[in-house]
Scaffold this active site. Structure first.
Site, PDB file in Angstrom:
ATOM      1  N   HIS A  26      31.053  36.663  35.722  1.00  0.00           N
ATOM      2  CA  HIS A  26      32.075  37.408  35.389  1.00  0.00           C
ATOM      3  C   HIS A  26      32.036  38.061  33.888  1.00  0.00           C
ATOM      4  O   HIS A  26      31.959  37.129  33.241  1.00  0.00           O
ATOM      5  CB  HIS A  26      33.315  36.854  35.723  1.00  0.00           C
ATOM      6  CG  HIS A  26      34.684  37.397  35.395  1.00  0.00           C
ATOM      7  ND1 HIS A  26      35.120  38.509  35.775  1.00  0.00           N
ATOM      8  CD2 HIS A  26      35.235  37.245  34.062  1.00  0.00           C
ATOM      9  CE1 HIS A  26      36.133  38.900  35.217  1.00  0.00           C
ATOM     10  NE2 HIS A  26      36.205  38.422  34.214  1.00  0.00           N
ATOM     11  N   ARG A  65      47.809  36.355  40.576  1.00  0.00           N
ATOM     12  CA  ARG A  65      47.820  37.943  41.120  1.00  0.00           C
ATOM     13  C   ARG A  65      49.154  38.332  41.217  1.00  0.00           C
ATOM     14  O   ARG A  65      49.780  38.040  41.852  1.00  0.00           O
ATOM     15  CB  ARG A  65      47.077  37.793  42.260  1.00  0.00           C
ATOM     16  CG  ARG A  65      45.527  37.200  42.031  1.00  0.00           C
ATOM     17  CD  ARG A  65      45.102  36.905  43.517  1.00  0.00           C
ATOM     18  NE  ARG A  65      43.646  36.380  43.205  1.00  0.00           N
ATOM     19  CZ  ARG A  65      42.689  36.444  44.051  1.00  0.00           C
ATOM     20  NH1 ARG A  65      42.732  37.014  45.348  1.00  0.00           N
ATOM     21  NH2 ARG A  65      41.595  35.813  43.942  1.00  0.00           N
ATOM     22  N   HIS A  72      36.280  38.182  43.241  1.00  0.00           N
ATOM     23  CA  HIS A  72      35.985  39.780  42.978  1.00  0.00           C
ATOM     24  C   HIS A  72      34.831  40.316  43.509  1.00  0.00           C
ATOM     25  O   HIS A  72      33.851  39.399  43.918  1.00  0.00           O
ATOM     26  CB  HIS A  72      35.297  39.528  41.091  1.00  0.00           C
ATOM     27  CG  HIS A  72      36.689  39.170  40.222  1.00  0.00           C
ATOM     28  ND1 HIS A  72      36.464  38.933  39.022  1.00  0.00           N
ATOM     29  CD2 HIS A  72      37.889  38.912  40.928  1.00  0.00           C
ATOM     30  CE1 HIS A  72      37.564  38.718  38.354  1.00  0.00           C
ATOM     31  NE2 HIS A  72      38.599  38.577  39.428  1.00  0.00           N
ATOM     32  N   HIS A  88      41.079  43.862  38.605  1.00  0.00           N
ATOM     33  CA  HIS A  88      39.770  43.482  39.271  1.00  0.00           C
ATOM     34  C   HIS A  88      39.514  44.316  40.574  1.00  0.00           C
ATOM     35  O   HIS A  88      40.852  44.203  41.310  1.00  0.00           O
ATOM     36  CB  HIS A  88      39.309  42.342  39.210  1.00  0.00           C
ATOM     37  CG  HIS A  88      39.376  41.494  38.100  1.00  0.00           C
ATOM     38  ND1 HIS A  88      40.556  40.692  37.770  1.00  0.00           N
ATOM     39  CD2 HIS A  88      38.732  41.561  37.012  1.00  0.00           C
ATOM     40  CE1 HIS A  88      40.266  40.138  36.751  1.00  0.00           C
ATOM     41  NE2 HIS A  88      39.283  40.570  36.112  1.00  0.00           N
ATOM     42  N   HIS A 120      38.653  43.268  44.141  1.00  0.00           N
ATOM     43  CA  HIS A 120      38.505  42.158  45.103  1.00  0.00           C
ATOM     44  C   HIS A 120      37.836  42.483  46.324  1.00  0.00           C
ATOM     45  O   HIS A 120      37.859  43.690  46.915  1.00  0.00           O
ATOM     46  CB  HIS A 120      39.924  41.378  45.253  1.00  0.00           C
ATOM     47  CG  HIS A 120      40.386  40.760  43.938  1.00  0.00           C
ATOM     48  ND1 HIS A 120      40.272  39.235  43.832  1.00  0.00           N
ATOM     49  CD2 HIS A 120      40.675  41.214  42.693  1.00  0.00           C
ATOM     50  CE1 HIS A 120      40.629  38.976  42.631  1.00  0.00           C
ATOM     51  NE2 HIS A 120      40.944  39.988  42.030  1.00  0.00           N
ATOM     52  N   ASP A 122      34.671  44.105  38.003  1.00  0.00           N
ATOM     53  CA  ASP A 122      35.309  43.722  36.690  1.00  0.00           C
ATOM     54  C   ASP A 122      35.597  45.058  36.214  1.00  0.00           C
ATOM     55  O   ASP A 122      34.773  46.196  35.923  1.00  0.00           O
ATOM     56  CB  ASP A 122      34.114  42.774  35.803  1.00  0.00           C
ATOM     57  CG  ASP A 122      34.184  41.586  36.400  1.00  0.00           C
ATOM     58  OD1 ASP A 122      34.758  40.990  37.039  1.00  0.00           O
ATOM     59  OD2 ASP A 122      33.037  40.911  35.889  1.00  0.00           O
ATOM     60  N   HIS A 157      46.394  40.953  37.487  1.00  0.00           N
ATOM     61  CA  HIS A 157      46.788  39.689  37.117  1.00  0.00           C
ATOM     62  C   HIS A 157      47.832  39.711  36.020  1.00  0.00           C
ATOM     63  O   HIS A 157      48.164  40.223  35.361  1.00  0.00           O
ATOM     64  CB  HIS A 157      45.357  38.808  36.779  1.00  0.00           C
ATOM     65  CG  HIS A 157      44.343  38.869  37.684  1.00  0.00           C
ATOM     66  ND1 HIS A 157      44.240  37.748  38.587  1.00  0.00           N
ATOM     67  CD2 HIS A 157      43.493  39.692  38.173  1.00  0.00           C
ATOM     68  CE1 HIS A 157      43.252  38.066  39.480  1.00  0.00           C
ATOM     69  NE2 HIS A 157      42.847  39.131  39.251  1.00  0.00           N
ATOM     70  N   HIS A 216      30.788  41.174  37.193  1.00  0.00           N
ATOM     71  CA  HIS A 216      30.840  41.663  38.626  1.00  0.00           C
ATOM     72  C   HIS A 216      30.702  42.960  38.816  1.00  0.00           C
ATOM     73  O   HIS A 216      31.608  43.911  37.646  1.00  0.00           O
ATOM     74  CB  HIS A 216      32.061  41.087  39.048  1.00  0.00           C
ATOM     75  CG  HIS A 216      31.946  39.313  38.989  1.00  0.00           C
ATOM     76  ND1 HIS A 216      33.219  38.976  38.879  1.00  0.00           N
ATOM     77  CD2 HIS A 216      31.153  38.759  39.246  1.00  0.00           C
ATOM     78  CE1 HIS A 216      32.949  37.398  38.929  1.00  0.00           C
ATOM     79  NE2 HIS A 216      31.862  37.393  38.946  1.00  0.00           N
TER      80      HIS A 216
END
Length: 179
Positions: A104, A170, A96, A78, A80, A116, A153, A113
Protein backbone atom coordinates in the site's frame (compact mmCIF):
# COMPACT_ATOMS: atom_id res chain seq x y z
CA UNK A 1 17.56 36.99 -23.67
CA UNK A 2 14.38 35.63 -22.04
CA UNK A 3 12.63 35.17 -25.38
CA UNK A 4 15.61 33.19 -26.70
CA UNK A 5 15.64 30.98 -23.60
CA UNK A 6 11.90 30.32 -23.83
CA UNK A 7 12.21 29.50 -27.55
CA UNK A 8 15.07 27.07 -26.87
CA UNK A 9 13.10 25.32 -24.11
CA UNK A 10 10.06 25.07 -26.39
CA UNK A 11 12.17 23.68 -29.25
CA UNK A 12 13.68 21.10 -26.89
CA UNK A 13 10.23 20.00 -25.73
CA UNK A 14 9.05 19.63 -29.32
CA UNK A 15 12.14 17.58 -30.16
CA UNK A 16 11.45 15.26 -27.24
CA UNK A 17 7.81 14.87 -28.33
CA UNK A 18 9.02 13.87 -31.81
CA UNK A 19 11.10 11.06 -30.28
CA UNK A 20 8.12 9.44 -28.57
CA UNK A 21 6.76 6.21 -29.95
CA UNK A 22 3.18 6.71 -28.75
CA UNK A 23 2.11 9.06 -31.52
CA UNK A 24 2.46 12.08 -29.24
CA UNK A 25 -0.30 10.94 -26.85
CA UNK A 26 0.72 11.38 -23.25
CA UNK A 27 -0.51 9.29 -20.34
CA UNK A 28 -3.79 10.61 -19.04
CA UNK A 29 -5.00 11.99 -22.38
CA UNK A 30 -8.70 11.14 -22.90
CA UNK A 31 -9.36 8.27 -25.29
CA UNK A 32 -11.91 8.87 -28.06
CA UNK A 33 -15.07 6.92 -27.19
CA UNK A 34 -13.32 5.67 -24.03
CA UNK A 35 -15.38 3.69 -21.57
CA UNK A 36 -16.64 5.29 -18.40
CA UNK A 37 -17.98 4.06 -15.06
CA UNK A 38 -19.66 6.02 -12.28
CA UNK A 39 -20.12 5.22 -8.58
CA UNK A 40 -22.82 7.07 -6.63
CA UNK A 41 -21.34 7.60 -3.15
CA UNK A 42 -23.48 7.14 -0.05
CA UNK A 43 -22.91 7.39 3.69
CA UNK A 44 -23.81 4.55 6.06
CA UNK A 45 -27.24 6.19 6.55
CA UNK A 46 -27.82 6.21 2.79
CA UNK A 47 -27.29 9.95 2.25
CA UNK A 48 -25.94 11.04 -1.14
CA UNK A 49 -22.36 12.24 -0.57
CA UNK A 50 -21.13 12.58 -4.16
CA UNK A 51 -19.79 10.45 -6.97
CA UNK A 52 -16.67 8.89 -8.39
CA UNK A 53 -16.02 8.64 -12.11
CA UNK A 54 -13.54 6.33 -13.84
CA UNK A 55 -12.64 7.18 -17.43
CA UNK A 56 -10.36 5.40 -19.90
CA UNK A 57 -7.37 7.55 -20.76
CA UNK A 58 -4.14 6.87 -22.61
CA UNK A 59 -2.11 4.48 -20.48
CA UNK A 60 -4.72 3.77 -17.79
CA UNK A 61 -7.78 5.07 -15.98
CA UNK A 62 -8.48 8.53 -14.58
CA UNK A 63 -10.53 8.38 -11.39
CA UNK A 64 -12.16 11.54 -10.07
CA UNK A 65 -14.01 11.84 -6.77
CA UNK A 66 -16.45 14.73 -6.26
CA UNK A 67 -17.66 14.62 -2.66
CA UNK A 68 -20.21 16.61 -0.69
CA UNK A 69 -21.76 16.56 2.79
CA UNK A 70 -18.72 14.87 4.37
CA UNK A 71 -16.88 15.88 7.56
CA UNK A 72 -14.23 18.56 6.94
CA UNK A 73 -10.64 17.33 6.94
CA UNK A 74 -8.42 14.90 5.10
CA UNK A 75 -9.73 11.45 4.18
CA UNK A 76 -8.26 8.38 2.53
CA UNK A 77 -9.97 7.47 -0.75
CA UNK A 78 -9.40 4.11 -2.40
CA UNK A 79 -10.79 1.81 -5.05
CA UNK A 80 -11.78 -1.43 -3.34
CA UNK A 81 -11.81 -4.83 -4.96
CA UNK A 82 -15.50 -5.77 -4.71
CA UNK A 83 -18.53 -3.93 -6.04
CA UNK A 84 -20.59 -4.08 -2.85
CA UNK A 85 -21.31 -1.37 -0.31
CA UNK A 86 -23.36 -2.86 2.50
CA UNK A 87 -23.74 -0.41 5.39
CA UNK A 88 -22.91 0.42 8.02
CA UNK A 89 -19.19 -0.40 7.70
CA UNK A 90 -18.93 -1.18 3.96
CA UNK A 91 -16.68 -4.18 4.69
CA UNK A 92 -18.31 -5.97 1.74
CA UNK A 93 -16.22 -3.75 -0.58
CA UNK A 94 -13.22 -5.91 0.38
CA UNK A 95 -9.63 -4.69 0.42
CA UNK A 96 -7.91 -2.25 -1.90
CA UNK A 97 -7.89 -3.04 -5.62
CA UNK A 98 -4.45 -4.61 -6.02
CA UNK A 99 -4.18 -6.90 -9.07
CA UNK A 100 -0.38 -6.54 -9.20
CA UNK A 101 -0.01 -7.60 -5.53
CA UNK A 102 1.98 -4.54 -4.43
CA UNK A 103 2.17 -2.94 -0.99
CA UNK A 104 0.00 0.00 0.00
CA UNK A 105 0.89 3.60 -0.66
CA UNK A 106 2.64 5.94 -3.05
CA UNK A 107 5.35 6.49 -0.41
CA UNK A 108 5.97 2.74 -0.04
CA UNK A 109 8.90 1.57 -2.22
CA UNK A 110 6.97 -1.66 -2.90
CA UNK A 111 3.72 0.13 -3.76
CA UNK A 112 1.26 1.40 -4.61
CA UNK A 113 -1.92 -0.66 -5.01
CA UNK A 114 -3.86 0.21 -8.16
CA UNK A 115 -6.66 1.33 -5.85
CA UNK A 116 -4.52 3.82 -3.91
CA UNK A 117 -5.41 7.44 -4.53
CA UNK A 118 -4.23 10.75 -3.08
CA UNK A 119 -6.02 11.96 0.03
CA UNK A 120 -9.36 13.69 -0.38
CA UNK A 121 -9.50 17.08 1.35
CA UNK A 122 -12.98 18.17 2.41
CA UNK A 123 -13.46 21.89 3.03
CA UNK A 124 -15.50 23.54 5.81
CA UNK A 125 -18.59 23.35 3.56
CA UNK A 126 -18.31 19.56 3.28
CA UNK A 127 -17.06 19.50 -0.33
CA UNK A 128 -13.89 18.17 -1.93
CA UNK A 129 -12.46 16.76 -5.15
CA UNK A 130 -9.50 14.53 -5.91
CA UNK A 131 -8.35 12.91 -9.15
CA UNK A 132 -5.63 10.48 -10.13
CA UNK A 133 -4.50 8.58 -13.21
CA UNK A 134 -3.88 4.91 -12.48
CA UNK A 135 -1.21 3.78 -14.97
CA UNK A 136 -1.87 0.44 -16.64
CA UNK A 137 -5.37 0.05 -15.14
CA UNK A 138 -8.19 -0.98 -17.46
CA UNK A 139 -11.95 -0.66 -17.38
CA UNK A 140 -12.19 -4.44 -17.84
CA UNK A 141 -10.09 -4.90 -14.70
CA UNK A 142 -12.16 -2.38 -12.74
CA UNK A 143 -15.48 -3.85 -13.84
CA UNK A 144 -14.49 -7.52 -13.54
CA UNK A 145 -16.95 -10.23 -12.44
CA UNK A 146 -17.33 -8.89 -8.89
CA UNK A 147 -16.94 -5.20 -9.77
CA UNK A 148 -15.26 -2.51 -7.70
CA UNK A 149 -16.20 0.22 -5.25
CA UNK A 150 -14.84 3.62 -4.27
CA UNK A 151 -14.52 3.98 -0.49
CA UNK A 152 -13.87 7.15 1.51
CA UNK A 153 -12.31 6.68 4.95
CA UNK A 154 -12.64 8.68 8.18
CA UNK A 155 -8.94 9.57 8.50
CA UNK A 156 -6.06 10.61 6.23
CA UNK A 157 -4.11 7.91 4.42
CA UNK A 158 -0.45 7.95 5.52
CA UNK A 159 0.42 6.76 1.96
CA UNK A 160 2.78 4.07 3.26
CA UNK A 161 1.41 1.63 5.84
CA UNK A 162 0.25 -1.68 4.37
CA UNK A 163 -2.52 -2.67 3.83
CA UNK A 164 -4.66 0.49 4.18
CA UNK A 165 -2.57 3.51 5.17
CA UNK A 166 -4.12 3.69 8.66
CA UNK A 167 -7.03 5.57 7.12
CA UNK A 168 -9.62 4.34 9.60
CA UNK A 169 -13.30 3.50 9.27
CA UNK A 170 -15.12 3.48 5.96
CA UNK A 171 -17.57 6.43 5.96
CA UNK A 172 -18.81 6.44 2.36
CA UNK A 173 -18.97 3.93 -0.48
CA UNK A 174 -20.20 3.62 -4.06
CA UNK A 175 -20.21 0.77 -6.59
CA UNK A 176 -18.82 1.49 -10.07
CA UNK A 177 -21.36 0.94 -12.87
CA UNK A 178 -20.72 1.32 -16.61
CA UNK A 179 -22.09 4.60 -17.87
Amino acid sequence: MRVTTVMMIGAGALALMACRDDGGVSAGTPVARGARAVAALHSASGADVGRATATEVAGGLRVTVDAKALPPGTHGAHIHTTGRCDPPGFETAGGHWNPLMKKHGSMNPQGPHEGDMPNLVIDSGGRGTVAAVIPGATMAGLLDTDGAALVIHANPDDLATDPSGNSGARIACGVFQPS
